[in-house]
Design an enzyme around this catalytic site. Structure first.
Site, PDB file in Angstrom:
ATOM      1  N   HIS A 199      32.808  33.912  37.128  1.00  0.00           N
ATOM      2  CA  HIS A 199      31.650  34.816  37.219  1.00  0.00           C
ATOM      3  C   HIS A 199      30.868  34.755  35.911  1.00  0.00           C
ATOM      4  O   HIS A 199      31.418  35.047  34.861  1.00  0.00           O
ATOM      5  CB  HIS A 199      32.099  36.257  37.461  1.00  0.00           C
ATOM      6  CG  HIS A 199      32.586  36.499  38.858  1.00  0.00           C
ATOM      7  ND1 HIS A 199      32.858  37.764  39.343  1.00  0.00           N
ATOM      8  CD2 HIS A 199      32.835  35.647  39.876  1.00  0.00           C
ATOM      9  CE1 HIS A 199      33.264  37.671  40.590  1.00  0.00           C
ATOM     10  NE2 HIS A 199      33.270  36.399  40.941  1.00  0.00           N
TER      11      HIS A 199
ATOM     12  N   TYR B  48      29.982  47.659  38.249  1.00  0.00           N
ATOM     13  CA  TYR B  48      30.475  48.871  37.594  1.00  0.00           C
ATOM     14  C   TYR B  48      29.419  49.941  37.821  1.00  0.00           C
ATOM     15  O   TYR B  48      28.280  49.786  37.376  1.00  0.00           O
ATOM     16  CB  TYR B  48      30.626  48.649  36.085  1.00  0.00           C
ATOM     17  CG  TYR B  48      31.820  47.811  35.682  1.00  0.00           C
ATOM     18  CD1 TYR B  48      31.780  46.418  35.729  1.00  0.00           C
ATOM     19  CD2 TYR B  48      32.984  48.421  35.224  1.00  0.00           C
ATOM     20  CE1 TYR B  48      32.874  45.656  35.335  1.00  0.00           C
ATOM     21  CE2 TYR B  48      34.086  47.666  34.825  1.00  0.00           C
ATOM     22  CZ  TYR B  48      34.024  46.290  34.894  1.00  0.00           C
ATOM     23  OH  TYR B  48      35.112  45.542  34.495  1.00  0.00           O
TER      24      TYR B  48
ATOM     25  N   PRO C  84      41.700  50.639  32.055  1.00  0.00           N
ATOM     26  CA  PRO C  84      41.329  49.403  32.749  1.00  0.00           C
ATOM     27  C   PRO C  84      39.839  49.078  32.734  1.00  0.00           C
ATOM     28  O   PRO C  84      39.451  47.975  33.122  1.00  0.00           O
ATOM     29  CB  PRO C  84      41.802  49.660  34.184  1.00  0.00           C
ATOM     30  CG  PRO C  84      41.803  51.144  34.322  1.00  0.00           C
ATOM     31  CD  PRO C  84      42.162  51.685  32.983  1.00  0.00           C
TER      32      PRO C  84
ATOM     33  N   LYS D  26      40.926  44.565  29.768  1.00  0.00           N
ATOM     34  CA  LYS D  26      41.468  43.877  28.587  1.00  0.00           C
ATOM     35  C   LYS D  26      42.997  43.759  28.561  1.00  0.00           C
ATOM     36  O   LYS D  26      43.535  42.997  27.749  1.00  0.00           O
ATOM     37  CB  LYS D  26      41.036  44.614  27.299  1.00  0.00           C
ATOM     38  CG  LYS D  26      39.562  44.503  27.000  1.00  0.00           C
ATOM     39  CD  LYS D  26      39.235  43.149  26.399  1.00  0.00           C
ATOM     40  CE  LYS D  26      37.796  42.789  26.549  1.00  0.00           C
ATOM     41  NZ  LYS D  26      37.518  41.657  27.420  1.00  0.00           N
TER      42      LYS D  26
ATOM     43  N   TYR E  69      33.169  41.665  26.613  1.00  0.00           N
ATOM     44  CA  TYR E  69      33.703  41.567  27.970  1.00  0.00           C
ATOM     45  C   TYR E  69      34.304  40.186  28.237  1.00  0.00           C
ATOM     46  O   TYR E  69      35.402  40.077  28.786  1.00  0.00           O
ATOM     47  CB  TYR E  69      32.598  41.890  28.987  1.00  0.00           C
ATOM     48  CG  TYR E  69      33.139  42.164  30.371  1.00  0.00           C
ATOM     49  CD1 TYR E  69      33.733  43.384  30.684  1.00  0.00           C
ATOM     50  CD2 TYR E  69      33.077  41.188  31.357  1.00  0.00           C
ATOM     51  CE1 TYR E  69      34.251  43.628  31.939  1.00  0.00           C
ATOM     52  CE2 TYR E  69      33.591  41.416  32.626  1.00  0.00           C
ATOM     53  CZ  TYR E  69      34.169  42.635  32.915  1.00  0.00           C
ATOM     54  OH  TYR E  69      34.686  42.872  34.162  1.00  0.00           O
TER      55      TYR E  69
HETATM   56  C1  PHB Z   1      40.220  44.431  39.078  1.00  0.00           C
HETATM   57  O1  PHB Z   1      39.652  43.585  39.792  1.00  0.00           O
HETATM   58  O2  PHB Z   1      41.376  44.833  39.357  1.00  0.00           O
HETATM   59  C2  PHB Z   1      39.527  44.995  37.900  1.00  0.00           C
HETATM   60  C3  PHB Z   1      38.293  44.486  37.553  1.00  0.00           C
HETATM   61  C4  PHB Z   1      37.624  45.000  36.447  1.00  0.00           C
HETATM   62  C5  PHB Z   1      38.219  46.016  35.717  1.00  0.00           C
HETATM   63  C6  PHB Z   1      39.454  46.510  36.070  1.00  0.00           C
HETATM   64  C7  PHB Z   1      40.128  45.991  37.174  1.00  0.00           C
HETATM   65  O3  PHB Z   1      37.555  46.530  34.659  1.00  0.00           O
END
Ligand code: PHB
Ligand code: APR
Length: 400
Positions: free
Chosen positions: A75, A204, A296, A300, A394
């Site tokens: 991505h 997000y 989460p 990271k 990120y």
């Molecule tokens: C996930 O796909 O489990 C996931 C993706 C982004 C995050 C946390 C978990 O910030």
């Protein structure tokens, strides 16, 4: 008690322990991995899914890139959504071509277990009564029981890779560690769905009702999260309630929303930050979740674990090649610098995207917070500098 000898005794067969074992075996250093759960459990448990560029590069470098190359989803951007609009952050364009790859942690673990099985190096599942001793002297020991028999494993070094509920970190005398902790007043309700992802990239989203995240595991599996209260009971969340809340929080004015499908897994995870200082004690070295936990939001956790064991394997290699302990002695300091950088970023992502409480009555501090978050997000999408700051953290800075 049966006596065994190895160079590096590794407690924990999660991604940190397994990757350390792999890196050591490539350098001809023997290790013995002990895992208290079953192989199926370690592979099947649903965990994170975002690999930083450096993690992807490392997996390729150490011969674990085949399936990742075929099945991983690269991505080059993510979306941040608020006020009903999605805004793309072009990660690769902002970072000289660095990107993230979606590949489930359980797939990484599966590949690592296969690689271990192809060597003669030991990996024992379902061990119990694990304890460590003498790690402040030359020959530390691990005691454990396997298939009913007691063993004493004598090592040159012990790697504590046993996660946030392990035994290694709590065995260090309390006066010799400092533990920094922040508990967030949120949790994530996560689901896995048999449905094609409706967006090519992660979303997000901040909504008045709280945070939501759209993610995926493959072209056929969607992963979704909702911010909920830490006291929330999963039994109160029917599939229908989850979908209607996800729709409310994620849908955007262009008509985008996640595809629905059968929910194959659901669970609630509380959020906290922990840092253990230092990460070493004599001949014991902590790595991964045993040394630090991040919320989460910044994705990271797994990546920090990979950076730790890369550094530790390099330092152990130096020791076995030259007898020098210099790199081992700087392992903790170098690791803590990366850890705190990840904590800062994860705390920023978390505070920018979560609602402390959704009442929002004007005059309350939460009304102030909501305006501040809005200003933060508007600044983010309007400033190349702000987007670059998010992007470089990120996708992850190179391992150091
Ligand atoms: C996930 O796909 O489990 C996931 C993706 C982004 C995050 C946390 C978990 O910030
Ligand atoms: N003896 C042996 N193994 C143990 C013990 C013990 N006493 N206690 C725990 N373990 C095992 C756990 O069963 C687990 O498999 O140690 C392993 C630790 O693995 P993880 O919890 O996955 O932690 P780590 O390898 O550091 O991986 C990094 O960061 O954000 C997270 O999701 C990410 O789990 C990932 C982690």
């Amino acid at each position: 008690m049966e006596q065994i000898r190895t160079q590096v005794g590794i407690v924990g067969g999660g991604p940190a322990g397994l990757m350390l074992g792999h890196l050591l075996s490539l350098r001809g250093i023997h290790s013995f991995i002990l895992e208290d759960r079953s192989q199926e459990h370690v592979i099947e448990r649903v965990r994170a899914g975002v690999l930083e560029q450096s993690t992807v590069d490392l997996l390729h470098e150490v011969g674990l890139g085949d399936r990742l190359g075929r099945e991983g989803l690269r991505h080059e951007g993510i979306y941040v959504a608020f006020g009903g609009e999605r805004h793309r952050i072009p990660l690769a364009e902002l970072t000289g071509g660095r990107a993230i790859t979606i590949y489930g942690q359980n797939e990484v673990v599966r590949d690592l277990i296969d690689a271990r099985a192809a060597t003669a190096e030991p990996l024992r599942f379902e061990v119990d009564e694990v304890s460590i001793r003498d790690f402040d002297v030359q020959q530390p020991k691990i005691h454990f029981r396997h298939e009913g028999r007691h063993h004493e494993l004598t090592c040159d070094f012990i790697a504590g890779c046993d996660g946030s509920h392990g035994i290694c970190q709590p065995t260090i005398p309390a006066a010799q560690v400092k533990i920094y902790e922040r508990v967030y007043p949120f949790a994530w309700l996560g689901i896995l769905v048999d449905a094609a992802p409706s967006s090519d990239e992660l979303v997000y989203s901040l909504h008045d009702r709280g945070f939501a995240l759209f993610s995926m595991r493959s072209p056929h599996v969607t992963r979704l999260y909702l911010q909920v209260s830490p006291e929330e009971d999963i039994d109160q969340w029917s599939d229908e309630r989850i979908w209607s809340e996800l729709d409310l929080r994620l849908h955007t004015s262009d008509g985008w929303r996640p595809h629905r499908g059968p929910i194959t897994q659901k669970g609630i995870t509380r959020m906290r930050s922990v840092v253990v200082e230092p990460m070493d004690h004599g001949r014991l070295f902590l790595a991964g979740d045993a040394a630090h936990i991040v919320p989460p939001t910044g994705a990271k956790g797994l990546n920090l674990a990979m950076a730790d064991v890369w550094r530790l394997a390099g330092a152990l290699d130096k020791f076995y090649q030259s007898g020098s302990e210099t790199e081992l002695r700087s392992y903790s300091e170098r690791g803590l610098r990366r850890t705190w950088r990840a904590q800062r970023f994860s705390a920023w992502m978390t505070s920018t995207l979560h609602r402390e409480n959704s009442s929002g009555a004007s005059g309350s501090s939460s009304a102030f917070e909501q305006r501040r978050q809005r200003a933060e997000l508007e600044y983010l999408i309007s400033s190349r500098a702000a987007m670059t700051s998010l992007a470089e953290n990120y996708v992850g800075v190179p391992f150091d």
